[in-house]
Design a protein around this motif. Structure first.
Motif, PDB file in Angstrom:
ATOM      1  N   ALA A   1      32.102 -54.263 -15.196  1.00  0.00           N
ATOM      2  CA  ALA A   1      31.725 -53.646 -16.469  1.00  0.00           C
ATOM      3  C   ALA A   1      32.812 -53.801 -17.524  1.00  0.00           C
ATOM      4  O   ALA A   1      32.528 -54.086 -18.693  1.00  0.00           O
TER       5      ALA A   1
ATOM      6  N   ASP B   1      22.345 -53.588 -21.090  1.00  0.00           N
ATOM      7  CA  ASP B   1      23.381 -53.502 -20.068  1.00  0.00           C
ATOM      8  C   ASP B   1      23.486 -52.057 -19.576  1.00  0.00           C
ATOM      9  O   ASP B   1      23.521 -51.112 -20.377  1.00  0.00           O
ATOM     10  N   PRO B   2      23.543 -51.866 -18.249  1.00  0.00           N
ATOM     11  CA  PRO B   2      23.588 -50.491 -17.724  1.00  0.00           C
ATOM     12  C   PRO B   2      24.896 -49.768 -18.021  1.00  0.00           C
ATOM     13  O   PRO B   2      24.942 -48.533 -17.945  1.00  0.00           O
ATOM     14  N   SER B   3      25.950 -50.496 -18.347  1.00  0.00           N
ATOM     15  CA  SER B   3      27.236 -49.848 -18.603  1.00  0.00           C
ATOM     16  C   SER B   3      27.363 -49.474 -20.076  1.00  0.00           C
ATOM     17  O   SER B   3      27.215 -50.339 -20.957  1.00  0.00           O
TER      18      SER B   3
ATOM     19  N   LEU C   1      30.012 -48.994 -21.577  1.00  0.00           N
ATOM     20  CA  LEU C   1      31.189 -49.670 -22.127  1.00  0.00           C
ATOM     21  C   LEU C   1      30.803 -50.913 -22.912  1.00  0.00           C
ATOM     22  O   LEU C   1      31.403 -51.232 -23.945  1.00  0.00           O
TER      23      LEU C   1
ATOM     24  N   ARG D   1      32.743 -57.280 -18.804  1.00  0.00           N
ATOM     25  CA  ARG D   1      31.552 -57.493 -19.629  1.00  0.00           C
ATOM     26  C   ARG D   1      31.741 -56.879 -21.019  1.00  0.00           C
ATOM     27  O   ARG D   1      31.326 -57.457 -22.022  1.00  0.00           O
ATOM     28  N   ALA D   2      32.362 -55.719 -21.046  1.00  0.00           N
ATOM     29  CA  ALA D   2      32.611 -55.075 -22.339  1.00  0.00           C
ATOM     30  C   ALA D   2      33.551 -55.916 -23.194  1.00  0.00           C
ATOM     31  O   ALA D   2      33.332 -56.097 -24.401  1.00  0.00           O
TER      32      ALA D   2
END
Length: 430
Positions: free
Chosen positions: A15, A52-54, A56, A18-19
């Motif tokens: 995550a 996106d599930p996060s 962040l 990805r952020a």
């Protein structure tokens, strides 16, 4: 190809990475020289990151697109409807969000998101009205302290209606550089109601005594507000405030008489115009000839008590004679009150007893105020004399010895002196 590789990598990357990648992709969209095809692919990739599930990842997009004027509007709108910690940067800064979108976000957002909207560099009147109506307490306070908020008068009054019992809310509104007289009046009423409830609940005052003290304090504040409105907004400001006082059942004979005895003729004339329905110019002419039958007819048309007419005439006579006795300050004049008391005593056959009691309370208030002013002046003069004496001959002045001798005086002698002073300053009400 680069964008597709990014999306493939994003499916398995942690995550935090990805952020970081989402932020880099957003900056590339904003600042890189992309051709139309690459720009479209980048926009699609950024849109896919909204799922996106996060948080962040979405927070990285919000931070990069918050102030951008050329960010994709659809992405900004989606971020503005996300959870409040993600939406707040966009809600507080994005130039892309329309007034309608901000109102919609205010309606569905929590206190954090609403406060972000309230603290924008410029908040349109429609958004202010929505926040005043449905916003949480924190959002209302944020709106009140924001100088960039185009806050209409009716929205301020709605905020007082909803959160008037909150001291922080009242202080926030009072900090605004321009506050309509009607809103100041509402704040006075809200403060008075809170204090009354507090002292009664604590058992410090009875309900009736607390109500009378509150009413007198409110009237005193209203006289000051009227004077400020006349200075800032002219006669129209006074007329608007008087109409508000009438609508809220605050326009009483006691308030009007207090205003006259404080040297404020504007409130008296505006009240007669409001109650009688006559033009202000006509009312002003009749008031100038207050001994004539025309003024008596105007007084009766306004619905004021006939038996109090001599008191108002005496007050107008005293105001003519002592026009500048207060030096322009909106406070009760002791000499004017004494003049009205004398006039009423000469004609009182028992029907003016309540009025006499009211005038005695006015007299006590004015006498105490003058005593406080004189006491402060005496103290200032004594302090100035002590400083001069100390500078000229330090060895002669011994304030410690003086204090010791005073503190050693018998307590009952001091109490007797104070009682005699209070007896002179506070005559009993008739």
């Amino acid at each position: 190809m680069i964008v597709r590789n990014f999306l493939s990598w994003a499916q398995t990357a942690p995550a935090a990475q990805r952020a970081e990648g989402a932020g880099a992709l957003a900056r590339a969209y904003l600042y890189s020289d992309l051709d139309a095809h690459a720009r479209r692919e980048t926009e699609i990739a950024l849109m896919s990151l909204l799922d996106d599930p996060s948080p962040l990842v979405r927070k990285a997009l919000a931070d990069n697109f918050a102030s951008a004027a050329d960010a994709p509007h659809a992405i900004v709108s989606a971020l503005a409807s996300d959870q409040s910690d993600i939406a707040s940067p966009v809600l507080s800064r994005s130039p892309l969000l329309t007034e309608a979108e901000l109102i919609d976000c205010a309606a569905i957002g929590d206190a954090f998101a609403q406060s972000a909207i309230a603290l924008r560099a410029y908040v349109p009147a429609g958004v202010c009205a929505a926040l005043a109506e449905v916003g949480a307490r924190e959002a209302a306070i944020s709106l009140a302290v924001n100088p960039g908020a185009d806050l209409p008068e009716f929205s301020m009054r709605r905020m007082v209606e909803r959160f008037g019992d909150d001291g922080e809310m009242r202080e926030a509104l009072l900090s605004r550089p321009w506050l309509p007289a009607t809103v100041r009046n509402d704040l006075v009423n809200a403060t008075a109601a809170s204090l009354t409830a507090f002292v009664v609940d604590c058992g410090w005052l009875t309900g009736e005594r607390a109500k009378r003290l509150t009413r007198e304090a409110r009237d005193k504040a209203n006289v000051i507000i009227v004077a400020e409105a006349a200075e800032r907004d002219g006669r129209q400001g006074v007329r608007d405030l008087v109409a508000h006082l009438r609508a809220s059942n605050q326009l009483t004979a006691t308030l009007v008489l207090r205003a006259l005895l404080s040297g404020n003729r504007d409130l008296f004339e505006a009240a007669l115009a409001e109650l009688s329905g006559l033009r202000e110019e006509r009312v002003a002419g009749l008031v100038r000839d207050f001994r004539g039958a025309g003024f008596a007819a105007l007084y009766a048309r306004a619905g004021l008590l006939e038996k109090y007419l001599p008191a108002f005439r005496a007050a107008l006579e005293a105001q003519r004679e002592y026009a500048d006795v207060n030096g322009g300050e909106a406070k009760l004049s002791l000499v004017m009150i004494e003049r009205v008391l004398t006039a009423c005593e000469e004609i009182n056959g028992g029907e003016l007893d309540k009025l006499m009691a009211l005038l005695r309370r006015f007299e006590m208030e004015a006498a105490l105020e003058e005593a406080r002013i004189e006491a402060a002046r005496f103290a200032a003069e004594a302090e100035a004399a002590r400083i001069i004496a100390t500078a000229q001959a330090p060895e002669i002045v011994a304030p410690a010895a003086f204090n010791d001798s005073f503190s050693s005086a018998p307590a009952f002698e001091i109490a007797i002196d104070m009682a005699s002073i209070e007896a002179e300053l506070m005559p009993e009400a008739a």
